[in-house]
Design an enzyme around this catalytic site. Structure first.
Site, PDB file in Angstrom:
ATOM      1  CG  PHE A 126      70.980  49.324  12.506  1.00  0.00           C
ATOM      2  CD1 PHE A 126      69.768  49.646  12.444  1.00  0.00           C
ATOM      3  CD2 PHE A 126      71.623  49.396  13.060  1.00  0.00           C
ATOM      4  CE1 PHE A 126      68.810  50.471  13.628  1.00  0.00           C
ATOM      5  CE2 PHE A 126      71.791  50.350  14.526  1.00  0.00           C
ATOM      6  CZ  PHE A 126      70.402  50.356  14.756  1.00  0.00           C
ATOM      7  CD  GLU A 357      74.184  44.330  17.302  1.00  0.00           C
ATOM      8  OE1 GLU A 357      73.524  43.972  17.745  1.00  0.00           O
ATOM      9  OE2 GLU A 357      74.477  44.102  16.132  1.00  0.00           O
TER      10      GLU A 357
HETATM   11  C1  LIG Z   1      82.634  45.038  12.313  1.00  0.00           C
HETATM   12  C2  LIG Z   1      81.537  45.967  13.180  1.00  0.00           C
HETATM   13  C3  LIG Z   1      80.108  46.372  12.443  1.00  0.00           C
HETATM   14  C4  LIG Z   1      79.833  46.651  12.949  1.00  0.00           C
HETATM   15  N1  LIG Z   1      78.056  47.490  12.616  1.00  0.00           N
HETATM   16  C5  LIG Z   1      77.156  48.339  12.600  1.00  0.00           C
HETATM   17  C6  LIG Z   1      76.154  48.449  11.907  1.00  0.00           C
HETATM   18  O1  LIG Z   1      75.816  47.433  11.067  1.00  0.00           O
HETATM   19  N2  LIG Z   1      75.056  49.902  12.212  1.00  0.00           N
HETATM   20  C7  LIG Z   1      75.697  50.968  13.023  1.00  0.00           C
HETATM   21  O2  LIG Z   1      75.391  51.670  13.048  1.00  0.00           O
HETATM   22  N3  LIG Z   1      77.092  50.165  13.993  1.00  0.00           N
HETATM   23  C8  LIG Z   1      77.596  49.572  13.927  1.00  0.00           C
HETATM   24  N4  LIG Z   1      79.292  49.185  14.322  1.00  0.00           N
HETATM   25  C9  LIG Z   1      79.474  50.394  14.894  1.00  0.00           C
HETATM   26  C10 LIG Z   1      79.403  49.915  16.314  1.00  0.00           C
HETATM   27  O3  LIG Z   1      78.641  50.444  17.307  1.00  0.00           O
HETATM   28  C11 LIG Z   1      80.628  50.948  17.271  1.00  0.00           C
HETATM   29  O4  LIG Z   1      81.614  51.014  16.779  1.00  0.00           O
HETATM   30  C12 LIG Z   1      80.568  51.019  18.693  1.00  0.00           C
HETATM   31  O5  LIG Z   1      79.141  51.583  18.996  1.00  0.00           O
HETATM   32  C13 LIG Z   1      81.487  52.096  19.168  1.00  0.00           C
HETATM   33  O6  LIG Z   1      81.578  52.988  18.781  1.00  0.00           O
HETATM   34  P1  LIG Z   1      82.543  54.080  18.389  1.00  0.00           P
HETATM   35  O7  LIG Z   1      83.838  53.101  17.256  1.00  0.00           O
HETATM   36  O8  LIG Z   1      82.492  55.485  17.561  1.00  0.00           O
HETATM   37  O9  LIG Z   1      83.618  54.106  19.320  1.00  0.00           O
HETATM   38  P2  LIG Z   1      84.080  55.579  20.111  1.00  0.00           P
HETATM   39  O10 LIG Z   1      82.310  55.711  20.786  1.00  0.00           O
HETATM   40  O11 LIG Z   1      84.647  56.152  19.567  1.00  0.00           O
HETATM   41  O12 LIG Z   1      84.803  54.574  21.933  1.00  0.00           O
HETATM   42  C14 LIG Z   1      86.146  54.568  22.036  1.00  0.00           C
HETATM   43  C15 LIG Z   1      86.340  54.155  23.127  1.00  0.00           C
HETATM   44  O13 LIG Z   1      85.938  55.772  24.088  1.00  0.00           O
HETATM   45  C16 LIG Z   1      85.206  54.262  24.946  1.00  0.00           C
HETATM   46  N5  LIG Z   1      83.951  55.433  25.464  1.00  0.00           N
HETATM   47  C17 LIG Z   1      82.785  56.163  24.696  1.00  0.00           C
HETATM   48  N6  LIG Z   1      82.243  56.344  24.970  1.00  0.00           N
HETATM   49  C18 LIG Z   1      82.135  56.364  26.764  1.00  0.00           C
HETATM   50  C19 LIG Z   1      82.077  57.027  28.160  1.00  0.00           C
HETATM   51  N7  LIG Z   1      80.788  57.600  28.018  1.00  0.00           N
HETATM   52  N8  LIG Z   1      82.548  56.094  28.710  1.00  0.00           N
HETATM   53  C20 LIG Z   1      83.495  55.135  28.777  1.00  0.00           C
HETATM   54  N9  LIG Z   1      84.077  55.008  27.900  1.00  0.00           N
HETATM   55  C21 LIG Z   1      83.413  55.732  26.353  1.00  0.00           C
HETATM   56  C22 LIG Z   1      84.695  52.900  24.118  1.00  0.00           C
HETATM   57  O14 LIG Z   1      84.241  51.778  25.285  1.00  0.00           O
HETATM   58  C23 LIG Z   1      86.421  52.566  23.250  1.00  0.00           C
HETATM   59  O15 LIG Z   1      86.574  51.959  24.113  1.00  0.00           O
HETATM   60  C24 LIG Z   1      80.315  47.829  14.189  1.00  0.00           C
HETATM   61  C25 LIG Z   1      81.360  47.667  14.196  1.00  0.00           C
HETATM   62  C26 LIG Z   1      82.170  47.282  13.843  1.00  0.00           C
HETATM   63  C27 LIG Z   1      83.232  46.695  14.483  1.00  0.00           C
END
Ligand SMILES: Cc1cc2nc3c(=O)[nH]c(=O)nc-3n(C[C@H](O)[C@H](O)[C@H](O)COP(=O)(O)OP(=O)(O)OC[C@H]3O[C@@H](n4cnc5c(N)ncnc54)[C@H](O)[C@@H]3O)c2cc1C
Length: 383
Positions: A126, A357
């Protein structure tokens, strides 16, 4: 208000618990040994053989509709079953499942993707998150441009679970009409690179560089991709806290057993209030997660809008699992910190529950906004 399971549901729960205890838990030592030696958790075929054994007992395609040969369990029983499976860290899942959104496939896509995925012959991933857009998923930059009757796909996805093993991707890309989902075979030319993580969860970076797909690669409607992505993620928001409950209860059981036998200053440490409170707080929080999760799953099952309830359950479950594993490690003292025991493994694995998620912060944002904008009301019972 009736919190009981039917006889049939109780039988499902008990059979799965017995299967996990008898067939899966005994593999834990081998999984730990292999992972610590940098090998895959189990040799090829072991998990498949277990899936076949479960299938012979009727456990196949737990959420897959009966017309596709599955059990068609509804969300509440799905959540109960996830709690049972999560009592072990062995990466076992029942066979016969496919991503929920693949059921939106066209007749031809069903033959090419859905049915082989259910049969275990094909593996999906996904692919939504990008290096520049995680929480802000509406802002993805991967492009889908029309070229004659085809589409050209360009962009990079990151942290894609199973991205290095998948043979097709459910890719979300931005078309002129809006975010659109595509089914893209690996042999169309996308590439993947594994991303090492602090846990055993394998994810990958996935690159699409001018990948050409035909018009019938679109899953659902052109411009309808975000809705599909949200419905995939929506299911995870009661599955993840369900897993938090299973793992947390197993860990808490280990803490109770250790506290009863480990002596310090002439008494089992279980006699000290400092330990008792950690045990009590853990159970209170796990019970809260359990019922928040089942309530959220019940809302989804009964056709209610479950988004608020699942955000609450996912947030509470992710935080609870992390607090519980930390307390359980503490109760084990120095042994908890070693690789003699599996606690440090759970500790690393459960940390991701607060990130994927929808992070804790995003769940809090959803909950607060729903209240502040009047989408939900306080004081509601039973609706
Ligand atoms: C092991 C693993 C498996 C995964 N598997 C999948 C997968 O199969 N498919 C897929 O599509 N994705 C996957 N992901 C991605 C995952 O869904 C994202 O890492 C997650 O949604 C956070 O996005 P980011 O890492 O870009 O962090 P960011 O969005 O950059 O966030 C960084 C920090 O800022 C905070 N933040 C961001 N926006 C706001 C806001 N508006 N208000 C307050 N705080 C905020 C966040 O909570 C976090 O603490 C996976 C991630 C991991 C670690």
């Amino acid at each position: 208000m009736d919190f009981s399971l039917s006889d049939e549901e109780r039988a499902v729960r008990d059979t799965v618990r017995a299967f996990v205890t008898r067939e899966v838990v005994p593999l834990e030592d081998e999984v730990l040994r292999n992972e610590r030696a940098g090998r895959p958790p189990l040799p090829d075929g072991v998990l498949t053989a277990l899936q076949e054994k479960a299938r012979a007992a009727g456990y196949w395609g737990v959420t897959t509709p009966p017309e596709y040969g599955g059990m068609g369990l509804a969300p509440v029983m799905h959540a109960v079953l996830e709690m049972e499976l999560a009592r072990t860290f062995v990466p076992f899942r029942f066979g016969g499942s496919a991503d929920n959104i693949l059921f939106a496939a066209s007749a031809a896509q069903r033959e090419a993707y859905l049915l082989p995925t259910i049969a275990g012959e094909r593996r999906s991933c996904f692919a939504l998150t990008e290096p520049g857009a995680g929480s802000d998923a509406r802002n993805i930059r991967t492009r889908a441009r029309r070229d004659g009757a085809d589409w050209l796909l360009d962009g990079e996805k990151t942290f894609i679970t199973g991205g290095d093993a998948a043979d097709f991707a459910i890719l979300f890309a931005r078309a002129d009409e809006g975010v659109t989902a595509f089914l893209v075979d690996r042999d169309r030319g996308w590439t993947s690179t594994p991303i090492p993580t602090m846990g055993e969860w394998s994810c990958a970076s996935v690159v699409f560089d001018g990948v050409r797909v035909p018009a019938d690669a679109v899953l659902g409607e052109v411009g309808g991709g975000l809705e599909l992505a949200l419905s995939w993620i929506g299911q995870g928001r009661y599955v993840i806290p369900a897993r938090a409950v299973g793992a947390g209860e197993r860990l808490l059981g280990m803490a109770c057993a250790h506290a009863s036998t480990r002596e310090s200053m002439g008494h089992p440490i279980a006699e000290y209030q400092a330990i008792q409170w950690q045990i009590a707080d853990s159970q209170v929080e796990l019970e809260a997660t359990k019922w928040l999760t089942l309530h959220a799953a019940w809302q989804a099952q009964t056709g209610r809008d479950a988004r608020h309830a699942t955000a609450i359950a996912k947030l509470h479950g992710a935080e609870t699992a992390n607090r519980v594993v930390d307390r359980v490690l503490q109760i084990h003292g120095g042994m908890g910190y070693t690789r003699e025991l599996p606690i440090e493994r759970w500790y690393r694995e459960l940390r991701v529950l607060r990130i994927y998620e929808g992070t804790d912060e995003i769940q809090r944002r959803t909950i607060a906004r729903n209240l502040l904008r009047g989408h939900v009301a306080l004081g509601v019972i039973g609706d």
